[in-house]
Write an enzyme that holds these catalytic residues in place. Sequence first.
Site, PDB file in Angstrom:
ATOM      1  N   SER A  21      -0.114   4.293  -4.202  1.00 39.89           N
ATOM      2  CA  SER A  21      -0.522   4.278  -5.601  1.00 39.89           C
ATOM      3  C   SER A  21      -1.621   3.243  -5.850  1.00 39.89           C
ATOM      4  CB  SER A  21       0.690   3.950  -6.477  1.00 39.89           C
ATOM      5  OG  SER A  21       0.320   3.835  -7.824  1.00 39.89           O
ATOM      6  N   LYS A  45      -1.962   7.145  -8.876  1.00 39.50           N
ATOM      7  CA  LYS A  45      -2.169   5.912  -9.630  1.00 39.50           C
ATOM      8  C   LYS A  45      -1.056   5.807 -10.671  1.00 39.50           C
ATOM      9  CE  LYS A  45      -5.875   3.707 -12.311  1.00 39.50           C
ATOM     10  NZ  LYS A  45      -5.793   2.460 -11.552  1.00 39.50           N
ATOM     11  N   GLY A  72      -4.183  -4.191 -13.818  1.00 40.98           N
ATOM     12  CA  GLY A  72      -3.397  -4.137 -15.042  1.00 40.98           C
ATOM     13  C   GLY A  72      -2.955  -2.741 -15.425  1.00 40.98           C
ATOM     14  N   LEU A  73      -2.779  -1.878 -14.428  1.00 38.33           N
ATOM     15  CA  LEU A  73      -2.274  -0.526 -14.632  1.00 38.33           C
ATOM     16  C   LEU A  73      -3.167   0.327 -15.536  1.00 38.33           C
ATOM     17  CD1 LEU A  73       1.568  -1.247 -15.040  1.00 38.33           C
ATOM     18  CD2 LEU A  73       0.334  -0.602 -12.975  1.00 38.33           C
ATOM     19  N   CYS A 130       5.124  -4.406 -10.436  1.00 35.93           N
ATOM     20  CA  CYS A 130       3.702  -4.752 -10.538  1.00 35.93           C
ATOM     21  C   CYS A 130       3.527  -6.186 -11.020  1.00 35.93           C
ATOM     22  CB  CYS A 130       2.995  -3.793 -11.484  1.00 35.93           C
ATOM     23  SG  CYS A 130       1.232  -4.162 -11.665  1.00 35.93           S
ATOM     24  N   GLY A 244      -0.419  -3.542   4.240  1.00 35.00           N
ATOM     25  CA  GLY A 244      -1.334  -3.900   5.311  1.00 35.00           C
ATOM     26  C   GLY A 244      -1.452  -2.889   6.422  1.00 35.00           C
ATOM     27  N   GLY A 265      -2.636   1.892   1.912  1.00 35.26           N
ATOM     28  CA  GLY A 265      -3.181   1.418   0.647  1.00 35.26           C
ATOM     29  C   GLY A 265      -4.597   0.909   0.734  1.00 35.26           C
ATOM     30  N   THR A 266      -4.750  -0.393   0.902  1.00 37.93           N
ATOM     31  CA  THR A 266      -6.064  -1.042   0.889  1.00 37.93           C
ATOM     32  C   THR A 266      -7.032  -0.415   1.888  1.00 37.93           C
ATOM     33  OG1 THR A 266      -5.037  -3.109   0.159  1.00 37.93           O
ATOM     34  CG2 THR A 266      -7.234  -3.276   1.100  1.00 37.93           C
TER      35      THR A 266
END
Length: 310
Positions: A21, A45, A72-73, A130, A244, A265-266
């Site tokens: 997400s 998302k 911040g969503l 979050c 990671g 993710g990243t």
Amino acid sequence: MIKTEVIIGKLRLKNPVLVASGTFGYGDELIGTVDISKLGGIVTKSLTLKPKIGNPPPRIAETPCGMLNSIGLANIGVDKFINEKLPILKNYDTAIIVNIAAKRVEDYCEIIRRLENAEGVSAYEINISCPNVKEGGLEFGTNPSMTAKIVSETRKLTDKTLIIKLTPNVTRISEFAKICKDEGADAVSLINTIVGMAIDIRTRKPKVATVTGGLSGPAIKPIALAKVFEVFQNVDIPIIGIGGITTWEDAIEFMIAGARAIQVGTANFIDPNASLQIISGIIRYCEENKIQDVNDIVGSIILESSAVEK
């Protein structure tokens, strides 16, 4: 032929690799860039009941071996997602897991009610972790009674697979995973980002406007791996590992530690096709090691008898 299918609750994934997400948009933005149908699934998302503009900039800062984010969503809201995104996504042969965030239990429930009437949703990932919002977020994910209430109330509303996304910013994450299981969750995904900070030494100002943000990327992988292992050793609930993962070797590590599936993710920001490369790598690993079913990797860590204290 290697069996790559993974089952989590009622959710059937063609392979154990999902995109996390907040790192793949809503999924439709990368159509034409990534062969979406090859993914095990897309975690959207985060969606809130109403649209959110998110935090003020700067919202992202690069750090050694990772990045800080304080988005911040920011999102389009559940109704616009249903009307504009789902009609596109449901045409692709992959699982659509909707990540849900809220500042009230009632809002989590209302979002699920609206999504239950929409076609194309495969499962829900409930974000109670979050670190980048002022209300909800971490205050839910670090509070056992609130965690229990959110899982219990959302469980009543759906038969679809319910996944709870947990924060690493607690002493014993396995205690929260047990609460999730006891209240009816089908799985837990861990971990969400870790609270972090970076400062510009020239201006002496924080590098993100909210001062602190969520740290992600390779820097958090050892922490995430340890949290997955802790839960696997202590709670009988399917785990989706996050944190990671940039290579197929990383994915295999998480699976050996106990993750039934993983989220990339990243790494998507570096290479949108990273997940597809990880899928190929997992299959090669199985072929080279004569593993016929990827599920046989899960929890296959070899320990000395005295190595783990539960």
